[in-house]
Design an enzyme around this catalytic site. Sequence first.
Site, PDB file in Angstrom:
ATOM      1  N   TYR A   1      -1.349  -0.567  10.751  1.00 44.20           N
ATOM      2  CA  TYR A   1      -1.488  -0.846   9.306  1.00 44.20           C
ATOM      3  C   TYR A   1      -0.175  -0.485   8.610  1.00 44.20           C
ATOM      4  CZ  TYR A   1      -3.650  -1.047   4.637  1.00 44.20           C
ATOM      5  OH  TYR A   1      -3.963  -1.351   3.331  1.00 44.20           O
TER       6      TYR A   1
ATOM      7  N   SER B   1       0.863  -1.191   0.000  1.00 46.08           N
ATOM      8  CA  SER B   1       0.000   0.000   0.000  1.00 46.08           C
ATOM      9  C   SER B   1       0.892   1.232   0.000  1.00 46.08           C
ATOM     10  CB  SER B   1      -0.840  -0.012   1.281  1.00 46.08           C
ATOM     11  OG  SER B   1      -1.495   1.226   1.472  1.00 46.08           O
TER      12      SER B   1
HETATM   13  P1  NDP Z   1     -11.378  -6.062   0.350  1.00 42.57           P
HETATM   14  O1  NDP Z   1     -11.863  -5.915   1.758  1.00 42.57           O
HETATM   15  O2  NDP Z   1     -12.356  -5.871  -0.761  1.00 42.57           O
HETATM   16  O3  NDP Z   1     -10.670  -7.483   0.157  1.00 42.57           O
HETATM   17  C1  NDP Z   1      -9.980  -8.157   1.196  1.00 42.57           C
HETATM   18  C2  NDP Z   1      -9.913  -9.635   0.854  1.00 42.57           C
HETATM   19  O4  NDP Z   1      -9.207 -10.321   1.885  1.00 42.57           O
HETATM   20  C3  NDP Z   1     -11.285 -10.275   0.741  1.00 42.57           C
HETATM   21  O5  NDP Z   1     -11.329 -11.101  -0.395  1.00 42.57           O
HETATM   22  C4  NDP Z   1     -11.401 -11.101   2.003  1.00 42.57           C
HETATM   23  O6  NDP Z   1     -12.206 -12.242   1.757  1.00 42.57           O
HETATM   24  C5  NDP Z   1      -9.941 -11.503   2.212  1.00 42.57           C
HETATM   25  N1  NDP Z   1      -9.717 -11.930   3.593  1.00 42.57           N
HETATM   26  C6  NDP Z   1      -9.963 -11.228   4.723  1.00 42.57           C
HETATM   27  N2  NDP Z   1      -9.686 -11.962   5.806  1.00 42.57           N
HETATM   28  C7  NDP Z   1      -9.248 -13.175   5.347  1.00 42.57           C
HETATM   29  C8  NDP Z   1      -8.828 -14.368   5.977  1.00 42.57           C
HETATM   30  N3  NDP Z   1      -8.749 -14.466   7.322  1.00 42.57           N
HETATM   31  N4  NDP Z   1      -8.480 -15.425   5.213  1.00 42.57           N
HETATM   32  C9  NDP Z   1      -8.548 -15.335   3.851  1.00 42.57           C
HETATM   33  N5  NDP Z   1      -8.919 -14.222   3.205  1.00 42.57           N
HETATM   34  C10 NDP Z   1      -9.269 -13.160   3.934  1.00 42.57           C
HETATM   35  O7  NDP Z   1     -10.194  -5.016   0.222  1.00 42.57           O
HETATM   36  P2  NDP Z   1      -9.126  -4.694  -0.941  1.00 42.57           P
HETATM   37  O8  NDP Z   1      -9.413  -5.423  -2.172  1.00 42.57           O
HETATM   38  O9  NDP Z   1      -9.007  -3.234  -0.973  1.00 42.57           O
HETATM   39  O10 NDP Z   1      -7.802  -5.252  -0.248  1.00 42.57           O
HETATM   40  C11 NDP Z   1      -6.879  -6.118  -0.876  1.00 42.57           C
HETATM   41  C12 NDP Z   1      -5.476  -5.716  -0.470  1.00 42.57           C
HETATM   42  O11 NDP Z   1      -5.194  -4.427  -1.013  1.00 42.57           O
HETATM   43  C13 NDP Z   1      -5.226  -5.612   1.036  1.00 42.57           C
HETATM   44  O12 NDP Z   1      -3.979  -6.195   1.336  1.00 42.57           O
HETATM   45  C14 NDP Z   1      -5.185  -4.115   1.282  1.00 42.57           C
HETATM   46  O13 NDP Z   1      -4.391  -3.785   2.388  1.00 42.57           O
HETATM   47  C15 NDP Z   1      -4.574  -3.633  -0.018  1.00 42.57           C
HETATM   48  N6  NDP Z   1      -4.775  -2.232  -0.333  1.00 42.57           N
HETATM   49  C16 NDP Z   1      -6.053  -1.726  -0.504  1.00 42.57           C
HETATM   50  C17 NDP Z   1      -6.227  -0.387  -0.749  1.00 42.57           C
HETATM   51  C18 NDP Z   1      -7.593   0.244  -0.885  1.00 42.57           C
HETATM   52  O14 NDP Z   1      -7.695   1.491  -0.845  1.00 42.57           O
HETATM   53  N7  NDP Z   1      -8.651  -0.529  -1.063  1.00 42.57           N
HETATM   54  C19 NDP Z   1      -5.077   0.533  -0.906  1.00 42.57           C
HETATM   55  C20 NDP Z   1      -3.809  -0.116  -0.715  1.00 42.57           C
HETATM   56  C21 NDP Z   1      -3.678  -1.435  -0.453  1.00 42.57           C
HETATM   57  P3  NDP Z   1     -13.151 -12.980   2.838  1.00 42.57           P
HETATM   58  O15 NDP Z   1     -13.778 -11.917   3.688  1.00 42.57           O
HETATM   59  O16 NDP Z   1     -14.122 -13.708   1.958  1.00 42.57           O
HETATM   60  O17 NDP Z   1     -12.250 -13.900   3.589  1.00 42.57           O
END
Ligand code: NDP
Length: 250
Positions: free
Chosen positions: A158, A145
């Site tokens: 974070y 990020s």
């Molecule tokens: P989302 O919340 O849409 O996606 C997060 C994903 O992580 C979901 O698919 C969720 O699936 C999965 N997840 C959460 N907990 C678990 C677990 N215990 N086991 C397996 N899977 C898990 O957010 P983003 O798409 O934005 O996030 C994706 C990445 O991008 C993250 O690492 C975030 O830090 C990073 N990021 C995002 C930014 C933003 O502004 N959105 C900016 C910079 C980085 P489920 O709940 O089904 O398990």
Amino acid sequence: MGRLDGTVALVTGASSGIGAATAEVLAAEGARVVLAARRRDRLEALAATLDGDPVVLEADITEPGQAASVVAQAVERTGRLDIVVNNAGVMLLGPAVGAPLEEWDRMVALNVQAALHVTHAALPHLLEAAATAPRGVSDLVMVSSTAGRAARSGSGVYNLTKFGLGAFSEALRQEVTRRHLRVGLIEPGATATELRSHLREEQRRAQEERFRTMEPLQAADVADAVRYMVTRDRRTAISELTIRPTEQES
Ligand code: NDP
């Protein structure tokens, strides 16, 4: 013909946001994708739209056994592993003073520990693919990020998880790059996904206010950056890629 024909790509956190969009572009490039997350219904709905016989793995990768098992099952079901995208992550913001410790633990468990456990299990398979596959290279992508580049008040843990991911990626990159395993760090800025939905009300409002006048990235924009990274010729490694909304300053 896709540029990733014959490859297998594991994407963690593929049930929403950046992970789902990444699975879509990798499948469109010809990869057989392995989709991992906790919400099986979301994974299955996505898999039904993708070509290449995708594999759905319901797992909570904060459980060390399940993180290792995701990799083992991916290889068992498909026979190989060429690309791993460590994408699953959670962002829980707020002042450190009086913060619920449970939120810190959740971030460390998913953003750091789970990424490490998936990586540890995947490394032998990725090295094997780099040594034997026609592509001659394999890819480990870490979704960090802009919070991995600049710390902010209220974002300390974070920041810690994402800075840590960057440090580990760089050290690992140096270790394995001569064996043609590329380790690439993606650093997105604000992206319209479900990420903020896990924030407490006050923190969510503060985030909305911070980004109110800014057009965020779409998940597909970040997925496109991952696609760029993993479709380079084997002589080219994109080690770090920062992608921000044009209006985001830091
Ligand atoms: P989302 O919340 O849409 O996606 C997060 C994903 O992580 C979901 O698919 C969720 O699936 C999965 N997840 C959460 N907990 C678990 C677990 N215990 N086991 C397996 N899977 C898990 O957010 P983003 O798409 O934005 O996030 C994706 C990445 O991008 C993250 O690492 C975030 O830090 C990073 N990021 C995002 C930014 C933003 O502004 N959105 C900016 C910079 C980085 P489920 O709940 O089904 O398990």
